[in-house]
Design a protein around this motif. Structure first.
Motif, PDB file in Angstrom:
ATOM      1  N   MET A   1      17.754 -29.639  20.837  1.00  0.00           N
ATOM      2  CA  MET A   1      16.892 -28.756  21.632  1.00  0.00           C
ATOM      3  C   MET A   1      15.876 -28.085  20.711  1.00  0.00           C
ATOM      4  N   ASN A  55      10.793 -30.199  25.883  1.00  0.00           N
ATOM      5  CA  ASN A  55      12.186 -30.645  25.841  1.00  0.00           C
ATOM      6  C   ASN A  55      12.515 -31.557  27.017  1.00  0.00           C
ATOM      7  N   ALA A  56      11.991 -31.221  28.183  1.00  0.00           N
ATOM      8  CA  ALA A  56      12.219 -32.053  29.367  1.00  0.00           C
ATOM      9  C   ALA A  56      11.557 -33.416  29.204  1.00  0.00           C
ATOM     10  N   SER A  59      13.481 -35.485  26.614  1.00  0.00           N
ATOM     11  CA  SER A  59      14.739 -35.940  27.194  1.00  0.00           C
ATOM     12  C   SER A  59      14.499 -37.158  28.075  1.00  0.00           C
ATOM     13  N   LYS A  60      13.405 -37.129  28.805  1.00  0.00           N
ATOM     14  CA  LYS A  60      13.050 -38.246  29.680  1.00  0.00           C
ATOM     15  C   LYS A  60      12.683 -39.478  28.853  1.00  0.00           C
ATOM     16  N   THR A  62      13.748 -40.144  25.788  1.00  0.00           N
ATOM     17  CA  THR A  62      14.943 -40.640  25.102  1.00  0.00           C
ATOM     18  C   THR A  62      15.730 -41.587  25.993  1.00  0.00           C
ATOM     19  N   LYS A  63      15.824 -41.286  27.278  1.00  0.00           N
ATOM     20  CA  LYS A  63      16.550 -42.139  28.214  1.00  0.00           C
ATOM     21  C   LYS A  63      15.798 -43.439  28.483  1.00  0.00           C
TER      22      LYS A  63
END
Length: 519
Positions: A1, A55-56, A59-60, A62-63
């Motif tokens: 984070m 961060n959002a 995260s998106k 990374t997936k």
């Protein structure tokens, strides 16, 4: 984070070129804003919104795709590679700088436009002349001078009459604010807050790439970055924003003048500000004249029927000495009382005594108070102290909206020091939809909740008939003021600046002018 504490270390592993433009834009600004994270709440809010969105997004990502091995950090832009604004002729720039320095009695900086990539650092000498240091050398040739001398008068927009609106578009507001900087001395702190506001509008998608004039916002963003960097590099904490080129000024004017708040809306807002108040004879006379002229000039205005009601109300008030009526007739969110009922109007006083009456005066219900000051000046402490007085001494039901500090140890400590724990005081973190059981509502802070001028005005207006009063807390900047201070001040009865643990009354319709030591 990613957080503010580890941002720059974590950012080395991020390829911002593969993220949406808004992240690249904010990242290039972080080095300017980060230093003032704990000093300026507007900057803090903008960074928090950015980090949450970043961060959002990561995260998106990374997936969606495998993580890459430590990509090389994106090189920081060369601070000296940014162009700035001003004259294309060096001698004219120096002459203008001398003229401005003599006028404001302090050193100034002259920024060149896209044809020169340098700043002229200026130092005042004993003989009252200026000494120039060419910090950045020209990178591009200066084009040949035009035979016709350019006009020094501000260019007029060619977009026709402005669109009449109830609320100004954020891009238009940014253009107006930037244009208002021309010829003014601005602190680095002010410019950083302005830049943070622009970045927040972009990162929160209040302004998107699809918006008209998006490119102009990006231009202003770059101009702000250039001015801030150049001023910091020169070791200064303030800068005179020198004359824009005619071409740039015309672009800013075209957008800034593309919208205008409908005159009838302005009249209604002004009427809201004085309705129900005593001793507003001069204000009422001026507003009556404006209202009469507006009805005559725009008989087909969408709010003309409301304007006629305002005209009648003001005429009755100016003709006698009764308070301006409030309540009963719907008037664009405001309720007004028919003139025939004026004689029976009563104004209930809150009943403050002692030091509170010295500071606040003969407060009538409902009232609205705003307070502001630098971080740590005592705003929240004063609010809690006042809330405790209302709850204990006057037996008023109080709601304290602790939006900024929440249910924290810090808030607990402040309530403990003020001995403010009482059954008449409720504490929440967000404004509830129903305020009917409370006499006074404290909002700490307006900035944290992101309440606009219109939202505050609506909050006051909707609850006025219920005799619900408000105390608004605003975050101040380094100099203790805040952007929009005068605009918000027009909404309230009292405006109090908190400075070094004491109150300074800036405006008071109830006559109080005393000073209170908070701690």
């Amino acid at each position: 984070m990613i957080s503010i504490k580890n941002y720059f270390e974590q950012a080395k592993a991020i390829d911002f070129t593969k993220l949406p433009d808004k992240f690249q834009s904010f990242h290039s600004t972080m080095e300017l804003l980060a230093e003032d994270y704990n000093e300026d709440k507007e900057i803090q809010e903008a960074i928090e919104v950015y980090l949450k969105a970043l961060n959002a997004e990561l995260s998106k990502k990374t997936k969606a795709e495998p993580k890459k091995e430590n990509p090389a950090p994106k090189p920081k832009p060369d601070k000296k590679s940014k162009s700035a604004i001003g004259f294309t002729d060096l001698n004219k720039a120096k002459a203008k700088a001398q003229e401005d320095a003599d006028r404001i009695k302090k050193p100034v900086y002259v920024y060149e436009d896209e044809y020169r990539n340098f700043i002229l650092s200026v130092t005042k000498l004993k003989d009252n002349k200026l000494h120039f240091y060419d910090t950045y050398k020209p990178q591009k040739p200066i084009p040949a001078k035009k035979s016709k001398k350019a006009s020094t008068k501000p260019a007029k927009p060619t977009t026709g009459d402005p669109k009449l609106v109830g609320h100004i578009d954020p891009i238009v507001a940014i253009a107006k604010r930037f244009l208002g900087c021309e010829g003014k001395v601005r602190t680095v702190g002010y410019m950083l807050s302005f830049l943070a506001h622009v970045e927040k509008q972009i990162i929160s998608e209040n302004i998107t790439k699809k918006a008209a004039n998006y490119s102009l916002v990006k231009t202003i963003e770059k101009e702000l970055q250039t001015i801030i960097r150049a001023t910091i590099d020169a070791g200064r904490d303030e800068v005179l924003i020198t004359t824009f080129s005619d071409e740039k000024r015309a672009k800013y004017l075209a957008v800034a003048n593309s919208e205008k708040v409908r005159p009838s809306v302005n009249v209604i807002k002004r009427f809201t500000g004085i309705a129900g108040k005593k001793d507003k004879q001069e204000s009422a006379e001026r507003l009556l004249k404006t209202t009469q002229n507006l009805i005559k000039k725009n008989p087909k205005d969408k709010h003309v029927s409301k304007l006629r009601k305002i005209k009648t109300s003001l005429s009755n008030y100016v003709g006698g000495q009764n308070p301006i009526p409030v309540d009963d007739v719907s008037l664009a969110g405001l309720k007004v009382l028919p003139a025939s009922q004026l004689a029976n109007m009563n104004f209930k006083e809150l009943g403050v005594t002692g030091i509170w009456k010295e500071v606040l005066g003969a407060v009538t219900v409902p009232f609205s108070i705003m307070m502001y000051g630098r971080p740590g000046s005592g705003k929240s402490t004063f609010s809690i102290k006042f809330a405790a007085y209302l709850a204990k001494s006057l037996n008023k039901r109080v709601l304290y909206v602790a939006a900024e500090e929440g249910f924290s140890a810090t808030l607990q400590d402040k309530f403990s020091r003020m001995n403010a724990f009482h059954n008449n005081i409720d504490i929440v973190q967000h404004i509830p939809s129903d305020l009917s059981k409370y006499a006074v509502v404290f909002i700490d802070s307006v900035n944290h909740l992101g309440l606009s001028h219109e939202e505050l005005e609506n909050l006051i207006t909707v609850n006025k008939a219920k005799n619900i009063s408000f105390v608004f807390v605003f975050r101040g900047t380094k100099d203790g003021t805040f952007r929009g201070e005068e605009t918000y001040e027009n909404l309230v009865d009292c405006s109090i600046k908190i400075e070094d643990g004491k109150t300074l009354m800036m405006k008071n319709r109830f006559g109080g002018a005393g000073e209170m030591k908070i701690f």
